[in-house]
Design an enzyme around this catalytic site. Sequence first.
Site, PDB file in Angstrom:
ATOM      1  N   SER A 133       0.843  -1.195   0.000  1.00 52.09           N
ATOM      2  CA  SER A 133       0.000   0.000   0.000  1.00 52.09           C
ATOM      3  C   SER A 133       0.877   1.244   0.000  1.00 52.09           C
ATOM      4  CB  SER A 133      -0.892  -0.002   1.246  1.00 52.09           C
ATOM      5  OG  SER A 133      -1.484   1.265   1.447  1.00 52.09           O
ATOM      6  N   TYR A 149      -1.952  -0.507  10.038  1.00 57.91           N
ATOM      7  CA  TYR A 149      -2.068  -1.001   8.666  1.00 57.91           C
ATOM      8  C   TYR A 149      -0.839  -0.615   7.847  1.00 57.91           C
ATOM      9  CZ  TYR A 149      -3.750  -1.233   3.824  1.00 57.91           C
ATOM     10  OH  TYR A 149      -3.877  -1.486   2.479  1.00 57.91           O
TER      11      TYR A 149
END
Length: 231
Positions: A133, A149
Site C-alpha cells: 500500500s 495497517y
Amino acid sequence: MSHTVIITGASRGIGSEISIALAKRGHQVIAVARSEHNLQQLKSRHPSHIHAYPLDLTDEPEVHKFAAFFRENFKQADILINNAGSLLNKPFEDLTKSDWHHMIDSNLLTNVLLTKALLPVFSNQAHIVNISSMGGFQGSTKFPGLSAYSVAKGAVSILSECLAVELADRNIRINALCLGAVQTQMLGQAFPGFKAPVTADQMGEYITDFALNGSAFYNGQVLPVTLADPG
C-alpha cells in the site's frame, strides 16, 4: 502460454477482478480466500479456469495442507499474487495489542507463510507479486488512523526486497506494488463516503498485466501505483 496462478484474497474486490482477468486470458487460477461462498460464485463465472480453495492463511497447518494439495493437483506455480489483507482505521492511542497482531497476521504473515510453503513448487522464473500500500511506501503521505495497517504494509515491501535477494538462486522474481486508493468494499468500510479514482476492475487489469509481464523488467522493486491517497 498458459500460466498457473495462485491469488489470495480472491473472494472480493481487487482479488476477484484479477482472477477474472486471468481466467479470461486462458490462465489457470487457484483462488484462495476464507469465504467459500464467494469463491464458489467466482468459480461459477469461469469454471474451467478458476479453482476455488477456501483457506485461512493465518493457520499454518492449513497453509501446508494447501501447498500439498497444490503440488498434487497442479505441480508448479508460475505466479503467486499475495493480495489478501485487511484494513483498520483506528487512532493510534486506541489501538490494542490485539489490533497490532491482527494487522501483522493478516497483511504480513499471510504472505510469509504461503510463500514459504510454496517454495518447492515454484517454476523456473516464477513471479511473486506482493500487494502493499502507499501507506507502507516510504515518503508517501500518511493518514491518521492507519498506523498499524501502514506499518504492516511497509513490512510487506521490505519483505519483497529481502526475498528477491534471498531467492535469486531459485530464479524467483519478487516485486511489491504499493496501491493507492481503489474503490473497494474494504476501502468503503474504512473511509465511508470517500470516492477513489480507480475501480477494482481497473486495478485488477493493471495487476494482471504486471503479474504476467513485470518480472521481465523488475525484481526486488517496491513500486507505487497511485492516483490519489489514502492508500
